[in-house]
Motif scaffolding. Structure first.
Motif, PDB file in Angstrom:
ATOM      1  N   ARG A 216       0.831  -1.204   0.000  1.00  0.00           N
ATOM      2  CA  ARG A 216       0.000   0.000   0.000  1.00  0.00           C
ATOM      3  C   ARG A 216       0.868   1.257   0.000  1.00  0.00           C
ATOM      4  O   ARG A 216       0.543   2.239  -0.675  1.00  0.00           O
ATOM      5  N   GLU A 217       1.966   1.237   0.748  1.00  0.00           N
ATOM      6  CA  GLU A 217       2.901   2.367   0.740  1.00  0.00           C
ATOM      7  C   GLU A 217       3.430   2.605  -0.664  1.00  0.00           C
ATOM      8  O   GLU A 217       3.547   3.761  -1.113  1.00  0.00           O
ATOM      9  N   ALA A 218       3.760   1.528  -1.362  1.00  0.00           N
ATOM     10  CA  ALA A 218       4.279   1.660  -2.724  1.00  0.00           C
ATOM     11  C   ALA A 218       3.208   2.197  -3.668  1.00  0.00           C
ATOM     12  O   ALA A 218       3.495   3.030  -4.546  1.00  0.00           O
ATOM     13  N   LEU A 219       1.973   1.744  -3.505  1.00  0.00           N
ATOM     14  CA  LEU A 219       0.873   2.266  -4.315  1.00  0.00           C
ATOM     15  C   LEU A 219       0.684   3.761  -4.077  1.00  0.00           C
ATOM     16  O   LEU A 219       0.505   4.540  -5.025  1.00  0.00           O
ATOM     17  N   ASP A 220       0.738   4.165  -2.821  1.00  0.00           N
ATOM     18  CA  ASP A 220       0.610   5.591  -2.500  1.00  0.00           C
ATOM     19  C   ASP A 220       1.742   6.391  -3.133  1.00  0.00           C
ATOM     20  O   ASP A 220       1.517   7.466  -3.704  1.00  0.00           O
ATOM     21  N   ALA A 221       2.962   5.860  -3.010  1.00  0.00           N
ATOM     22  CA  ALA A 221       4.118   6.569  -3.559  1.00  0.00           C
ATOM     23  C   ALA A 221       4.030   6.696  -5.075  1.00  0.00           C
ATOM     24  O   ALA A 221       4.516   7.681  -5.656  1.00  0.00           O
TER      25      ALA A 221
ATOM     26  N   GLY B 126       2.658 -10.889  -2.357  1.00  0.00           N
ATOM     27  CA  GLY B 126       1.884  -9.821  -1.741  1.00  0.00           C
ATOM     28  C   GLY B 126       1.303  -8.817  -2.703  1.00  0.00           C
ATOM     29  O   GLY B 126       0.422  -8.038  -2.335  1.00  0.00           O
ATOM     30  N   ALA B 127       1.791  -8.813  -3.950  1.00  0.00           N
ATOM     31  CA  ALA B 127       1.316  -7.823  -4.924  1.00  0.00           C
ATOM     32  C   ALA B 127       0.839  -8.474  -6.217  1.00  0.00           C
ATOM     33  O   ALA B 127      -0.277  -8.230  -6.663  1.00  0.00           O
ATOM     34  N   LEU B 128       1.650  -9.321  -6.821  1.00  0.00           N
ATOM     35  CA  LEU B 128       1.317  -9.855  -8.141  1.00  0.00           C
ATOM     36  C   LEU B 128       0.332 -11.019  -8.091  1.00  0.00           C
ATOM     37  O   LEU B 128      -0.309 -11.321  -9.105  1.00  0.00           O
ATOM     38  N   SER B 129       0.188 -11.671  -6.945  1.00  0.00           N
ATOM     39  CA  SER B 129      -0.707 -12.838  -6.851  1.00  0.00           C
ATOM     40  C   SER B 129      -2.140 -12.454  -6.535  1.00  0.00           C
ATOM     41  O   SER B 129      -2.973 -13.346  -6.354  1.00  0.00           O
ATOM     42  N   ARG B 130      -2.423 -11.164  -6.439  1.00  0.00           N
ATOM     43  CA  ARG B 130      -3.777 -10.656  -6.186  1.00  0.00           C
ATOM     44  C   ARG B 130      -4.354 -11.165  -4.873  1.00  0.00           C
ATOM     45  O   ARG B 130      -5.567 -11.360  -4.739  1.00  0.00           O
ATOM     46  N   VAL B 131      -3.491 -11.372  -3.888  1.00  0.00           N
ATOM     47  CA  VAL B 131      -3.942 -11.751  -2.557  1.00  0.00           C
ATOM     48  C   VAL B 131      -4.189 -10.486  -1.748  1.00  0.00           C
ATOM     49  O   VAL B 131      -3.294  -9.661  -1.581  1.00  0.00           O
ATOM     50  N   GLY B 132      -5.395 -10.320  -1.239  1.00  0.00           N
ATOM     51  CA  GLY B 132      -5.719  -9.131  -0.469  1.00  0.00           C
ATOM     52  C   GLY B 132      -6.018  -7.937  -1.356  1.00  0.00           C
ATOM     53  O   GLY B 132      -5.786  -7.944  -2.574  1.00  0.00           O
TER      54      GLY B 132
ATOM     55  N   ILE C 169      -5.609  -4.318  -6.282  1.00  0.00           N
ATOM     56  CA  ILE C 169      -5.377  -2.998  -6.886  1.00  0.00           C
ATOM     57  C   ILE C 169      -4.202  -3.055  -7.857  1.00  0.00           C
ATOM     58  O   ILE C 169      -4.275  -2.523  -8.978  1.00  0.00           O
ATOM     59  N   VAL C 170      -3.113  -3.708  -7.463  1.00  0.00           N
ATOM     60  CA  VAL C 170      -1.967  -3.844  -8.371  1.00  0.00           C
ATOM     61  C   VAL C 170      -2.396  -4.576  -9.631  1.00  0.00           C
ATOM     62  O   VAL C 170      -2.028  -4.191 -10.755  1.00  0.00           O
ATOM     63  N   GLY C 171      -3.207  -5.608  -9.476  1.00  0.00           N
ATOM     64  CA  GLY C 171      -3.635  -6.406 -10.616  1.00  0.00           C
ATOM     65  C   GLY C 171      -4.491  -5.657 -11.615  1.00  0.00           C
ATOM     66  O   GLY C 171      -4.630  -6.091 -12.765  1.00  0.00           O
ATOM     67  N   ARG C 172      -5.072  -4.544 -11.195  1.00  0.00           N
ATOM     68  CA  ARG C 172      -5.900  -3.742 -12.111  1.00  0.00           C
ATOM     69  C   ARG C 172      -5.091  -2.740 -12.938  1.00  0.00           C
ATOM     70  O   ARG C 172      -5.643  -2.114 -13.848  1.00  0.00           O
TER      71      ARG C 172
ATOM     72  N   THR D  37       2.274   1.320 -14.970  1.00  0.00           N
ATOM     73  CA  THR D  37       1.923   1.675 -13.596  1.00  0.00           C
ATOM     74  C   THR D  37       2.439   0.631 -12.621  1.00  0.00           C
ATOM     75  O   THR D  37       2.963   0.971 -11.539  1.00  0.00           O
ATOM     76  N   VAL D  38       2.306  -0.634 -12.981  1.00  0.00           N
ATOM     77  CA  VAL D  38       2.844  -1.695 -12.126  1.00  0.00           C
ATOM     78  C   VAL D  38       4.341  -1.501 -11.929  1.00  0.00           C
ATOM     79  O   VAL D  38       4.865  -1.681 -10.819  1.00  0.00           O
ATOM     80  N   GLN D  39       5.043  -1.097 -12.984  1.00  0.00           N
ATOM     81  CA  GLN D  39       6.482  -0.872 -12.863  1.00  0.00           C
ATOM     82  C   GLN D  39       6.770   0.293 -11.920  1.00  0.00           C
ATOM     83  O   GLN D  39       7.724   0.235 -11.116  1.00  0.00           O
ATOM     84  N   ARG D  40       5.957   1.349 -11.955  1.00  0.00           N
ATOM     85  CA  ARG D  40       6.140   2.468 -11.026  1.00  0.00           C
ATOM     86  C   ARG D  40       5.926   2.013  -9.581  1.00  0.00           C
ATOM     87  O   ARG D  40       6.670   2.406  -8.688  1.00  0.00           O
ATOM     88  N   VAL D  41       4.926   1.186  -9.390  1.00  0.00           N
ATOM     89  CA  VAL D  41       4.674   0.664  -8.043  1.00  0.00           C
ATOM     90  C   VAL D  41       5.841  -0.211  -7.598  1.00  0.00           C
ATOM     91  O   VAL D  41       6.291  -0.128  -6.448  1.00  0.00           O
ATOM     92  N   LYS D  42       6.347  -1.037  -8.516  1.00  0.00           N
ATOM     93  CA  LYS D  42       7.474  -1.906  -8.172  1.00  0.00           C
ATOM     94  C   LYS D  42       8.709  -1.083  -7.822  1.00  0.00           C
ATOM     95  O   LYS D  42       9.456  -1.400  -6.879  1.00  0.00           O
ATOM     96  N   ASP D  43       8.966  -0.020  -8.578  1.00  0.00           N
ATOM     97  CA  ASP D  43      10.111   0.842  -8.282  1.00  0.00           C
ATOM     98  C   ASP D  43       9.975   1.449  -6.887  1.00  0.00           C
ATOM     99  O   ASP D  43      10.953   1.518  -6.123  1.00  0.00           O
TER     100      ASP D  43
END
Length: 268
Positions: A154-159, A214-220, A225-228, A233-239
Motif C-alpha cells: 500500500r505504501e508503494a501504491l501511495d508513492a 503480496g502484490a502480483l498474486s492478487r492476494v488481499g 489494486i496492483v492487478g488492475r 503503472t505496475v512498474q512504477r509501483v514496483k520501483d
C-alpha cells in the motif's frame, strides 16, 4: 454495507488459496501457538477454528491432542486445509454462520479472520453461542491501518500515486484495529475476562518473493489494486516498492518486515 463487504471478500479470495499459502500464511503462522495457548487448547479439547485457510492452526491443535473442526468461507481454502490436515472435518460457511449446536466446543479460535467479516459483532455472538459455559475464545487481527509487512505494498501504491478504487469497500473492522476498541468489541459480545495483547515480530523474507505473493498474486486488497493496473503503472509501483523495502534489508539479501497484530481472548 456488511453484505457488500462479504460479497467483496468472497470475490477477493476465490482462487487465491495456493497463493495465500505460499505468502501471507507464512506471515500469520507466527501467532499459531500464542493463539492456541490463549484458547487453552490441550489434549481432548473440542476445538473449532474459524477462517482456517491452509489449516495451520488446526494442524497444531491436532498435534496438541485436540479434537479439531474447522470452517472457511472459501471452498478452495477448505480443500487446502483438508490436504494439510488429513482427517480434519472442514465445513464451508461464511461468518457469522456457524453451523453447529450451542455449547458444542471447549475452545474457538480464528487467526486473522475477524477483520475479514462484514459483521464482526454478529460473528462474535455466534462464536460465543457454540462455546460451552467457561469455554475460551481467541482471535487475532492486524493493527489498523496496516503497516510494515501488511502495508508495504500500500505504501508503494501511495508513492506511485495509485488510489484505492471507489468500488472497493472499507473493512467494517477498521475501527476495531487497536487494543482498546478490540477489547470493547469482544466484551460487548458477552465474553468475560477479555484481554488484548499487542504482538510485534519480524517477517524475514526475500523481497522479490514478497512482491510476487503480496502484490502480483492478487492476494488481499492491495494485490487486487496492483492487478488492475497497466504495465507501466505496475512498474512504477514496483520501483517504489524496491525503494521502500530496501530500508528493511538484512545482510543475507532478505528483508525483515515488521508485523503488528492484536491477540484477544476471553471466556464464555
Amino acid at each position: 454495507m456488511a453484505d457488500d463487504f462479504d460479497l467483496y471478500e468472497r470475490e477477493l479470495w476465490a482462487g487465491r488459496a495456493a497463493a495465500y499459502e505460499r505468502g501471507f500464511a507464512r506471515l500469520t503462522r507466527h501467532l499459531v501457538e500464542p493463539l492456541l495457548d490463549a484458547a487453552g487448547v490441550a489434549p481432548g479439547t473440542r476445538f473449532l477454528e474459524v477462517g482456517t485457510g491452509p489449516g495451520f492452526v488446526s494442524r497444531e491443535a491436532v498435534r496438541r491432542g485436540a479434537e479439531a473442526t474447522a470452517l472457511d468461507a472459501d471452498p478452495d481454502m477448505a480443500e487446502t486445509a483438508r490436504r494439510n490436515v488429513p482427517g480434519l472435518d472442514v465445513r464451508v460457511a461464511v461468518l457469522p454462520e456457524v453451523p453447529f449446536d450451542g455449547g458444542t466446543f471447549d475452545a474457538v479460535a480464528g487467526n486473522f479472520v475477524i477483520n475479514h467479516v462484514g459483521s464482526p459483532d454478529a460473528a462474535l455472538a455466534e462464536l460465543r453461542r457454540v462455546l460451552r459455559p467457561g469455554g475460551r475464545l481467541a482471535l487475532s487481527c492486524w493493527v489498523m491501518p496496516g503497516s510494515g509487512a501488511l502495508g508495504i505494498v500500500r505504501e508503494a501504491l501511495d508513492a506511485a500515486g495509485v488510489p484505492v478504487p471507489d468500488d472497493i469497500p472499507d473493512p467494517p473492522f477498521m475501527e476495531y484495529g487497536e487494543a482498546a476498541a478490540f477489547r470493547r468489541l469482544v466484551a460487548a459480545a458477552g465474553f468475560a475476562g477479555v484481554a488484548v495483547e499487542e504482538v510485534t515480530w519480524e517477517h524475514v523474507v526475500d523481497p522479490e518473493e514478497w512482491w510476487e505473493t503480496g502484490a502480483l498474486s492478487r492476494v488481499g486488497t492491495n494485490g487486487v489494486i496492483v492487478g488492475r493496473q497497466d504495465a507501466p503503472t505496475v512498474q512504477r509501483v514496483k520501483d517504489a516498492y524496491d525503494r521502500i523495502v530496501s530500508g528493511y534489508a538484512t545482510e543475507d539479501g532478505k528483508v525483515a518486515l515488521p508485523a503488528h497484530a492484536l491477540l484477544a481472548s476471553g471466556a464464555r
